[in-house]
Enzyme design. Structure first.
Site, PDB file in Angstrom:
ATOM      1  CG  ASP A  32      29.443 -14.810 105.709  1.00 54.14           C
ATOM      2  OD1 ASP A  32      30.362 -15.280 105.003  1.00 54.14           O
ATOM      3  OD2 ASP A  32      29.565 -13.795 106.440  1.00 54.14           O
ATOM      4  CG  ASP A 109      23.587 -19.546  86.735  1.00 55.30           C
ATOM      5  OD1 ASP A 109      23.554 -19.282  85.530  1.00 55.30           O
ATOM      6  OD2 ASP A 109      22.696 -19.217  87.547  1.00 55.30           O
ATOM      7  CG  ASP A 211      22.317 -15.826  82.861  1.00 58.59           C
ATOM      8  OD1 ASP A 211      21.399 -15.712  83.686  1.00 58.59           O
ATOM      9  OD2 ASP A 211      22.869 -14.851  82.300  1.00 58.59           O
ATOM     10  CD  GLU A 274      17.227 -16.472  82.733  1.00 53.41           C
ATOM     11  OE1 GLU A 274      16.598 -15.675  83.448  1.00 53.41           O
ATOM     12  OE2 GLU A 274      18.302 -16.175  82.187  1.00 53.41           O
ATOM     13  CG  HIS A 335      18.323 -15.156  90.976  1.00 55.70           C
ATOM     14  ND1 HIS A 335      17.944 -16.220  90.181  1.00 55.70           N
ATOM     15  CD2 HIS A 335      19.137 -14.392  90.210  1.00 55.70           C
ATOM     16  CE1 HIS A 335      18.508 -16.111  88.988  1.00 55.70           C
ATOM     17  NE2 HIS A 335      19.242 -15.007  88.980  1.00 55.70           N
ATOM     18  CG  ASP A 336      16.417 -13.095  87.841  1.00 56.54           C
ATOM     19  OD1 ASP A 336      17.307 -12.461  88.436  1.00 56.54           O
ATOM     20  OD2 ASP A 336      16.663 -13.914  86.926  1.00 56.54           O
TER      21      ASP A 336
HETATM   22  C1  GLC Z   1      19.492 -13.865  84.064  1.00 53.68           C
HETATM   23  C2  GLC Z   1      19.734 -13.960  85.545  1.00 53.68           C
HETATM   24  C3  GLC Z   1      19.711 -12.590  86.129  1.00 53.68           C
HETATM   25  C4  GLC Z   1      20.819 -11.782  85.490  1.00 53.68           C
HETATM   26  C5  GLC Z   1      20.699 -11.793  83.970  1.00 53.68           C
HETATM   27  C6  GLC Z   1      21.961 -11.315  83.328  1.00 53.68           C
HETATM   28  O1  GLC Z   1      18.229 -13.403  83.766  1.00 53.68           O
HETATM   29  O2  GLC Z   1      18.813 -14.832  86.130  1.00 53.68           O
HETATM   30  O3  GLC Z   1      19.854 -12.595  87.518  1.00 53.68           O
HETATM   31  O4  GLC Z   1      20.780 -10.458  85.944  1.00 53.68           O
HETATM   32  O5  GLC Z   1      20.470 -13.086  83.462  1.00 53.68           O
HETATM   33  O6  GLC Z   1      22.970 -12.279  83.407  1.00 53.68           O
HETATM   34 MG    MG Z   2      31.409 -14.880 103.205  1.00 56.91          MG
END
Ligand code: GLC
Ligand code: MG
Length: 533
Positions: A32, A109, A211, A274, A335-336
């Site tokens: 940040d 992304d 994505d 993805e 991140h998932d």
């Molecule tokens: C993908 C992303 C995930 C998101 C989903 C909907 O799986 O990695 O974080 O919630 O798509 O966009």
């Molecule tokens: Mg910030």
């Protein structure tokens, strides 16, 4: 024959993504800069030198576009601007320049399958059934009893249909209600979305991670999904039915090819998908003539127990399934899902990371995994993830892998001068500053491993061969021309004798080679790279 093709196929500068390491930045949690407790673009720019030292080649940044943040940026309300939370277009341009001046690439992304419900297109679409944007989304009447048109369940556990009282129809949402599905069968949607790719390529972006691509062409008129006989009450509600009509539909492949054609007009760019699915489904995303994704993500080590036998099986199955001429890739975290250091167990983190960085194919390293970060335990009152909020208590929440990077011993470990959006946790070897100062830290090991990989073409371009997989020891060879390296992984907490000869070039732990260079004493949980002499 296959091997030769692989060895010679790589290496114009445009193929940087074959030998490079991709590092995923989850921007809310990296650094940040403005003190609002949420990471931002200027924060990322201020930490680029850390990434150069780490030795990665490209950063992929999860979505930073204008968004009401119902799904933390995966709900876009303007595809061609930066959310004020993350900064401005000027900050973005500055980040591109700073990234490129350090020799790094920048991947964004792309979220094509759905917009935010606050996107002006959707606002217009829902205003009336006659709206010119109506068909940009997927609308159907209720069944006579008022229920949704099909039994589909969204990825986040509720019906995939949301009732729009104003216009008297349901719209499809594969994720949250706040993420209405775009209708890619509409040529206007295609044109607009492909133009978005051009917009960012022209701004200097080196590629996209696309994505939710498996969901881009849902065929709602095929009707209900059949039940999955394996599903049980306590399981993820989204898996109750088999998604035979919503995922991997044939038109989806056409849409990917369209994205690839746009990408190919800009030399040296990469398109990553993805692509969750079984191996044949994933391989199909390379395209028949390699006209689809250069890198369809390979998640085959993401959802399995940390068992050597299972891992070796998956590696061999993937190697066997890769079509001749296709470039592979490996993912151990994002991140998932749960952090790899938790999934494998902290003692196995070096084994896991060595596997990721030495298997044949492009690795994607998730931020913080180079520190050995573990999945955090998030108290109920701190939960942020909309999935966890929607279907609590099933362990589906993604906050544990999304906690901020611990940089220093300063307030909030150097992540933010404000209140961090998720609590900051420090891994057992310490924050970036501590670990950088300690040659025995996990970070120091990962840096050495990446440096070795960078200077050793056999580890990127070489062939793969399983040499040994028994008694908790997995050895594979990477061979290029006359050079050969053995990657030796001990999946157990016991020392093992390992019949591998040569010279140790890197070890995470205390393994040793006998004086004759004929036999490796592999320490417990160790990961060792041996050069054949
Ligand atoms: C993908 C992303 C995930 C998101 C989903 C909907 O799986 O990695 O974080 O919630 O798509 O966009
Ligand atoms: Mg910030």
């Amino acid at each position: 024959m296959k091997q030769q093709a692989i060895e010679t196929a790589a290496h114009t500068d445009n193929d940087w993504w074959k030998t490079g390491i991709i590092y995923q930045i989850y921007p809310r949690s990296f650094q940040d800069h403005d003190g609002d407790g949420i990471g931002d673009l200027r924060g990322i720019e201020s930490r680029l030198d850390y990434l150069v030292d780490l030795g990665i080649d490209a950063i992929w940044i999860s979505p930073i576009f204008t968004s009401p943040m119902a799904d933390f940026g995966y709900d876009v309300s303007d595809y061609r601007d930066i959310d004020p939370m993350f900064g401005t277009l000027a900050d973005f341009d500055s980040l591109v320049a700073a990234t490129h001046s350090r020799g790094l690439k920048l991947i964004l992304d792309f979220v094509p399958s759905h917009t935010s419900h606050e996107h002006p297109w959707f606002i217009e679409a829902r205003a009336s059934r006659q709206s010119p944007k109506r068909d940009w989304y997927i609308w159907r009447d209720a069944k006579p009893d008022g229920s949704p048109p099909t039994n589909w369940i969204s990825e986040f556990g509720r019906s995939a249909w949301t009732w729009d009282a104003g216009s008297g129809q349901y719209y499809l949402n594969i994720f949250l209600s706040e993420q209405p599905a775009l209708n890619w069968r509409n040529p206007e949607v295609q044109a607009e979305m492909l133009d978005t790719l051009r917009f960012w390529y022209e701004r200097g972006v080196d590629g996209f991670r696309v994505d939710a691509i498996t969901h881009i062409a849902p065929d709602v008129d095929k009707g209900d999904h059949p039940p999955d006989p394996q599903w049980r009450e306590h399981m993820n509600p989204s898996y109750r039915f088999l998604k035979v009509h919503s995922k991997h539909q044939p038109e989806g492949h056409q849409f990917v090819r369209m994205m690839r054609r746009v990408t190919d007009a800009f030399p040296g760019r990469v398109l990553i998908g993805e692509t969750d699915g079984d191996l044949p489904a994933v391989m199909a995303y390379y395209g028949k003539d390699f006209d689809a994704f250069q890198l369809p993500f390979n998640f085959s080590l993401l959802d399995i127990p940390w068992s050597m036998a299972e891992i070796v099986d998956r590696v061999e199955a993937y190697e066997a399934a890769l079509p001749e001429g296709a470039w592979g890739n490996w993912v151990l975290g994002n991140h998932d899902c749960a952090r790899i250091a938790s999934r494998a167990g902290p003692a196995q983190a070096a084994v896991a990371t060595t596997l990721l960085l030495t298997l044949r194919g492009t690795p994607t390293l998730y931020q913080g995994d180079e520190l050995g970060m573990e999945s955090a335990s998030i108290p109920p009152e701190a939960v942020q993830d909309p999935w966890e909020k929607q279907v609590p208590g099933l362990g589906l929440g993604r906050d544990p892998a999304r906690t901020p990077m611990p940089w220093t011993q300063g307030p909030n470990r150097g992540f933010s001068s404000g209140d961090p959006w998720l609590p900051v946790f420090v891994p057992s070897d310490g924050d970036v500053e501590n670990q950088s100062a300690d040659p025995a830290s996990f970070l120091s090991f990962v840096r050495s491993l990446i440096a070795l990989r960078r200077e050793t073409p056999a580890l990127t371009l070489g062939s793969y061969q399983t040499v040994l997989a028994e008694d908790g020891v997995y050895v594979f060879a990477r061979t290029l021309g006359g050079t050969r390296y053995h990657v030796c992984l001990n999946f157990t907490a016991d020392p093992k004798a390992c019949p591998v000869a040569g010279r140790i070039v890197l070890a995470a732990g205390q393994s040793t080679m006998d004086d004759a260079g004929q036999s490796l004493a592999l320490a417990a949980n160790d990961a060792v790279i041996v050069q054949a002499v």
